[in-house]
Design a protein around this motif. Structure first.
Motif, PDB file in Angstrom:
ATOM      1  N   GLN A 176     -84.211   6.419 -29.593  1.00 19.87           N
ATOM      2  CA  GLN A 176     -84.369   7.816 -29.194  1.00 19.87           C
ATOM      3  C   GLN A 176     -85.663   8.409 -29.763  1.00 19.87           C
ATOM      4  O   GLN A 176     -86.306   9.245 -29.129  1.00 19.87           O
ATOM      5  N   ASN A 178     -88.386   6.809 -30.190  1.00 18.96           N
ATOM      6  CA  ASN A 178     -89.530   6.015 -29.714  1.00 18.96           C
ATOM      7  C   ASN A 178     -90.138   5.143 -30.809  1.00 18.96           C
ATOM      8  O   ASN A 178     -91.294   4.710 -30.690  1.00 18.96           O
ATOM      9  N   ASN A 181     -88.958   0.062 -28.706  1.00 12.80           N
ATOM     10  CA  ASN A 181     -88.984   0.132 -27.244  1.00 12.80           C
ATOM     11  C   ASN A 181     -87.680  -0.294 -26.600  1.00 12.80           C
ATOM     12  O   ASN A 181     -87.338   0.180 -25.519  1.00 12.80           O
TER      13      ASN A 181
END
Length: 260
Positions: A176, A178, A181
């Motif tokens: 969430q 980032n 990936n």
């Protein structure tokens, strides 16, 4: 090349570099940092190596931090030198590596371990992964690039919270944020990384080298990333890969890049 704390295995152009200190949860000590540097340096010089997957041995940890016993009695000057040497020898070396580096985070990635994962070009994680920068709980700050790379990846506010609380986040939260990936099962982690590596290897690795340099330029103080992009774009026109790629496209066939 034989190492005490690092395993290196090339399979069809994909080099898996594994931190191998399972009894210490793969913690980074001076010897391991030196060996990782040598493994990456050798990979840079081997044409057979196209993509690197960086991971940890066992099922518990990617790298669970630094070996605190090595620097617990350091002076301020020694501490500064420790960070400077570590960043130059390993963390910046990996971040600016000319071949793609995928971190396959297979468990705890804490402190120097998370900093190592963040130095890779991108990260995937197993469902059991836990990530954090707990340094302030020891009276110190992240010194291997953590205060710089974490805000770049997750934003200033989330990075400040993670660093100030010294807390851990799980794989789904990392997704969430980032910070990673993809999230997979632990059993599928390396296979998934290999599939991504395979997709990368179908493209021009010469162009990818230029792309790495251009993207990284945006995060360098005093460097105009747009100018770097323009320069690297122009250089691509002089490569055999560009000639092959454009010819293949115009002739409606798949490119077979020579890597030159």
């Amino acid at each position: 090349m034989d190492f005490q704390n690092v395993l290196s295995e090339n399979k069809d152009g994909i080099l898996q570099i594994t931190v191998n200190r399972p009894s210490k949860l793969n913690a980074l000590n001076k010897e391991t940092i030196d060996e990782l540097h040598q493994a990456f340096k050798a990979a840079a010089e081997e044409d057979e190596v196209k993509v690197i997957i960086l991971t940890g041995s066992g099922e518990k940890a990617f790298v669970a931090g630094a070996d605190i016993s090595e620097f617990s009695d350091f002076s301020p000057e020694e501490g500064e030198e420790l960070a400077a040497q570590g960043q130059a020898k390993l963390f910046d070396f990996v971040a600016n590596f000319s071949k793609p580096v995928i971190a396959a985070v297979n468990g705890f990635a804490l402190g120097g371990g998370l900093e190592l994962a963040m130095a890779a070009h991108f990260r995937i994680a197993s469902e059991n992964a836990k990530m954090g920068l707990p340094e302030v709980s020891l009276g110190v700050i992240p010194g291997y690039g953590g205060t710089q790379r974490l805000p770049q990846l997750v934003g200033k506010g989330r990075a400040m919270e993670m660093i100030m609380t010294a807390g851990m986040i799980d794989a789904n939260q990392a997704l969430q944020y980032n910070l990673v990936n993809h999230v997979t099962t632990q059993e599928e982690l390396i296979e998934f990384a290999e599939r991504l590596a395979g997709k990368i290897m179908r493209n021009s690795l010469v162009a990818i080298k230029s792309a790495i340099k251009a993207v990284n330029a945006n995060y360098e103080t005093g460097v105009d990333g747009f100018k770097t992009e323009i320069s690297e774009f122009g250089k691509c026109f002089g490569t055999e890969d560009f000639e092959e790629g454009t010819t293949a496209f115009l002739n409606k066939r798949r490119a077979d890049f020579p890597g030159k």
